[in-house]
Design a protein around this motif. Sequence first.
Motif, PDB file in Angstrom:
ATOM      1  N   UNK A  63    -102.088 -13.400 -27.821  1.00  0.00           N
ATOM      2  CA  UNK A  63    -102.304 -13.168 -29.406  1.00  0.00           C
ATOM      3  C   UNK A  63    -103.641 -12.323 -29.588  1.00  0.00           C
ATOM      4  N   UNK A  64    -103.641 -11.499 -30.751  1.00  0.00           N
ATOM      5  CA  UNK A  64    -104.902 -10.753 -30.999  1.00  0.00           C
ATOM      6  C   UNK A  64    -105.519 -11.112 -32.180  1.00  0.00           C
ATOM      7  N   UNK A  65    -104.885 -12.330 -32.899  1.00  0.00           N
ATOM      8  CA  UNK A  65    -105.425 -12.842 -34.088  1.00  0.00           C
ATOM      9  C   UNK A  65    -106.886 -13.037 -34.410  1.00  0.00           C
ATOM     10  N   UNK A  66    -107.566 -13.523 -33.372  1.00  0.00           N
ATOM     11  CA  UNK A  66    -108.776 -13.728 -33.075  1.00  0.00           C
ATOM     12  C   UNK A  66    -109.597 -12.583 -33.304  1.00  0.00           C
ATOM     13  N   UNK A  67    -109.181 -11.607 -32.656  1.00  0.00           N
ATOM     14  CA  UNK A  67    -109.775 -10.285 -32.791  1.00  0.00           C
ATOM     15  C   UNK A  67    -109.885  -9.631 -34.093  1.00  0.00           C
ATOM     16  N   UNK A  70    -112.233 -11.190 -36.258  1.00  0.00           N
ATOM     17  CA  UNK A  70    -113.443 -10.735 -36.312  1.00  0.00           C
ATOM     18  C   UNK A  70    -113.739  -9.269 -36.732  1.00  0.00           C
ATOM     19  N   UNK A  71    -112.790  -8.420 -36.483  1.00  0.00           N
ATOM     20  CA  UNK A  71    -113.052  -6.897 -36.724  1.00  0.00           C
ATOM     21  C   UNK A  71    -112.831  -6.660 -38.123  1.00  0.00           C
ATOM     22  N   UNK A  72    -111.826  -7.358 -38.798  1.00  0.00           N
ATOM     23  CA  UNK A  72    -111.407  -7.151 -40.014  1.00  0.00           C
ATOM     24  C   UNK A  72    -110.392  -5.757 -40.046  1.00  0.00           C
ATOM     25  N   UNK A  73    -109.940  -5.167 -38.786  1.00  0.00           N
ATOM     26  CA  UNK A  73    -109.043  -4.009 -38.586  1.00  0.00           C
ATOM     27  C   UNK A  73    -107.641  -4.486 -38.475  1.00  0.00           C
ATOM     28  N   UNK A  74    -106.587  -4.199 -39.573  1.00  0.00           N
ATOM     29  CA  UNK A  74    -105.480  -4.415 -39.400  1.00  0.00           C
ATOM     30  C   UNK A  74    -104.509  -3.747 -38.140  1.00  0.00           C
ATOM     31  N   UNK A  75    -103.622  -4.517 -37.631  1.00  0.00           N
ATOM     32  CA  UNK A  75    -102.790  -3.839 -36.747  1.00  0.00           C
ATOM     33  C   UNK A  75    -101.301  -3.979 -36.918  1.00  0.00           C
ATOM     34  N   UNK A  76    -100.503  -2.828 -37.171  1.00  0.00           N
ATOM     35  CA  UNK A  76     -99.379  -2.953 -37.658  1.00  0.00           C
ATOM     36  C   UNK A  76     -98.379  -2.371 -36.783  1.00  0.00           C
ATOM     37  N   UNK A  77     -97.168  -3.221 -36.725  1.00  0.00           N
ATOM     38  CA  UNK A  77     -96.127  -2.793 -35.731  1.00  0.00           C
ATOM     39  C   UNK A  77     -96.710  -2.844 -34.279  1.00  0.00           C
ATOM     40  N   UNK A  78     -97.402  -3.727 -33.985  1.00  0.00           N
ATOM     41  CA  UNK A  78     -97.945  -4.001 -32.444  1.00  0.00           C
ATOM     42  C   UNK A  78     -96.994  -4.863 -31.752  1.00  0.00           C
ATOM     43  N   UNK A  79     -96.949  -4.140 -30.368  1.00  0.00           N
ATOM     44  CA  UNK A  79     -96.119  -4.717 -29.432  1.00  0.00           C
ATOM     45  C   UNK A  79     -96.940  -6.121 -28.720  1.00  0.00           C
ATOM     46  N   UNK A  80     -96.171  -7.007 -28.662  1.00  0.00           N
ATOM     47  CA  UNK A  80     -96.897  -8.465 -27.916  1.00  0.00           C
ATOM     48  C   UNK A  80     -96.022  -8.951 -27.032  1.00  0.00           C
ATOM     49  N   UNK A  81     -96.506  -8.888 -25.839  1.00  0.00           N
ATOM     50  CA  UNK A  81     -95.834  -9.785 -24.755  1.00  0.00           C
ATOM     51  C   UNK A  81     -95.629 -11.046 -24.993  1.00  0.00           C
ATOM     52  N   UNK A  82     -94.513 -11.734 -25.103  1.00  0.00           N
ATOM     53  CA  UNK A  82     -94.413 -13.254 -25.148  1.00  0.00           C
ATOM     54  C   UNK A  82     -92.900 -13.457 -24.762  1.00  0.00           C
ATOM     55  N   UNK A  84     -91.686 -13.617 -22.206  1.00  0.00           N
ATOM     56  CA  UNK A  84     -90.814 -12.799 -21.195  1.00  0.00           C
ATOM     57  C   UNK A  84     -90.192 -11.680 -21.809  1.00  0.00           C
ATOM     58  N   UNK A  85     -90.681 -11.326 -23.012  1.00  0.00           N
ATOM     59  CA  UNK A  85     -90.071 -10.223 -24.020  1.00  0.00           C
ATOM     60  C   UNK A  85     -91.405  -9.514 -24.712  1.00  0.00           C
ATOM     61  N   UNK A  86     -90.901  -8.738 -25.633  1.00  0.00           N
ATOM     62  CA  UNK A  86     -92.094  -8.239 -26.218  1.00  0.00           C
ATOM     63  C   UNK A  86     -91.649  -8.172 -28.013  1.00  0.00           C
ATOM     64  N   UNK A  87     -92.508  -8.833 -28.552  1.00  0.00           N
ATOM     65  CA  UNK A  87     -92.308  -9.050 -30.211  1.00  0.00           C
ATOM     66  C   UNK A  87     -93.049  -7.682 -30.835  1.00  0.00           C
ATOM     67  N   UNK A  88     -92.571  -7.717 -32.159  1.00  0.00           N
ATOM     68  CA  UNK A  88     -93.301  -6.647 -32.795  1.00  0.00           C
ATOM     69  C   UNK A  88     -94.033  -7.485 -34.116  1.00  0.00           C
ATOM     70  N   UNK A  89     -95.340  -7.473 -34.125  1.00  0.00           N
ATOM     71  CA  UNK A  89     -96.042  -8.282 -34.868  1.00  0.00           C
ATOM     72  C   UNK A  89     -96.939  -7.223 -36.010  1.00  0.00           C
ATOM     73  N   UNK A  90     -97.333  -7.965 -37.007  1.00  0.00           N
ATOM     74  CA  UNK A  90     -98.232  -7.304 -37.921  1.00  0.00           C
ATOM     75  C   UNK A  90     -99.498  -8.417 -38.056  1.00  0.00           C
ATOM     76  N   UNK A  91    -100.636  -7.690 -38.074  1.00  0.00           N
ATOM     77  CA  UNK A  91    -101.840  -8.783 -38.196  1.00  0.00           C
ATOM     78  C   UNK A  91    -102.800  -8.119 -39.215  1.00  0.00           C
ATOM     79  N   UNK A  92    -103.260  -8.835 -40.267  1.00  0.00           N
ATOM     80  CA  UNK A  92    -103.945  -8.459 -41.470  1.00  0.00           C
ATOM     81  C   UNK A  92    -105.274  -9.196 -41.557  1.00  0.00           C
ATOM     82  N   UNK A  93    -106.273  -8.610 -41.702  1.00  0.00           N
ATOM     83  CA  UNK A  93    -107.594  -9.592 -42.053  1.00  0.00           C
ATOM     84  C   UNK A  93    -107.454 -10.030 -43.382  1.00  0.00           C
TER      85      UNK A  93
END
Length: 477
Positions: A63-67, A70-82, A84-93
């Motif tokens: 997870x990069x939710x904690x990052x 802290x930073x306040x920078x959004x991450x859109x359509x990010x690949x995240x291994x989980x 045994x596969x890779x999911x596509x996630x959005x993260x918003x501050x």
Amino acid sequence: MNQGFERIPYSWHEQIINLLAERVVIVDRDGMILYINKGYCDFIGTTVDQALGRDVQDVIANSRMHIVAKTGEKELAALQPINGSEMIANRFPLFENGEVVGALGTVMFRSPEEWRMYKSKIQHLVEELKYYQTKVQRDMKSKYSFHDLIGNSSTFLAAKKLAERISDSQSSVLLIGESGTGKELFAQAIHDNSVRCSSPFVAINCASIPEHLLESELYGYEDGAFTGAKKGGKMGQFELANEGTLFLDEIGDMPLPMQSKLLRVLQEKEVQRIGGHKSIPVDVRVIAATHRDLEKMVEDGEFRQDLFYRLNVIKIDIPPLRKRKEDIPLISISLLKKLEKRFFRKGIELSDEVMEKLMEHKWPGNIRELENVLERCINVIDGNTIQLDHLPLYLHEQQRERKMQTQSISNDNDAVSPTSIPLPLSVKPLKETVALAEKQAIQHALALTKGNKLEAAKLLEIGKTSFYEKCKLYEIK
């Protein structure tokens, strides 16, 4: 909190979140899980009770939710291994009083396979959209240039030269000519030769659209403007023709109430959709055409004088075919080449007798009638040469009538005794003779217009109502 949100029962919140997004997690500034829905827990193999209050890194692998918290920078359509596969996630501050207080995460696709499945569906829709966009753009381009306007007669060349000269002007153009003379070809050639050639050419026939639909066709409408209105509304022809050319065919048949609205659009260069309150600016050059005498219509109060002056900036008179018969051979050859492509034929020619017959005919339907005659001939010939017997019957009948008239005049001029004048074999009552002539004229007009009653009525120069009554009277289907 947004006004009204507090009225929503608390018990609804979970259901609303699950409906808006299947998998949701919310953490605070330190990355501790404040909220996670059941869909997310099922996905990562835990429960809501086990996940709440724990560090997001201990619950969600990589997870990069904690990052983000802290930073306040959004991450859109990010690949995240989980898992045994890779999911596509959005993260918003998440912010409060300008400061980062946490983060919201959503899982868009649980695996690349799921993403590819959605992409495949979307791609199909995108390709379909591109197809129709290309088709619309192709249909809204001019199909004819000045090279397609065939003729060497002085009257025709004068009209063509004037049209070429004013092509790059932004002024309105009024094309005057009988039905079938090629007014739309002139309009398309003017557009093709102008600086607007890469923009849309939109044509609308003012006579063929019912009065109650003409306004919505020209100016469009908003969603829910009237019963049966298309969801989302509809663009009008003026909007579609923006930065291009709008061809208003049969402008003389436009109802008076619509004429005043058209005048306002031309003056203000903006339209307002039906049911709308916003004015939409449009940059459109208008080319209008009619077979009617607009000046007389203005005198009779059937056409607005101010609109006539607005449209009649540049007037081009297109001569009928009977006034440029020397162009018939050239036009016939051009039409035959066009028809050969349609019927997959080659090398079709006209016999001298047929050409003579074409030169004799009056052509009330002009070039459209000539094309129909040639098309009929191609349908019935066996070889490559069109002969007299391939022509429509009415062309033969006209020649027979002229011979009879000539013979009658000759007989009248001969000095003969009263006893030598032969009596006619049979004479029908005048009423029956007139009715038969009317019926034949209507059938002829319908043949020329391929069954289009409105066009046939115009050829005969009678009103639509009168035309329909006569068709009913003479049992013409």
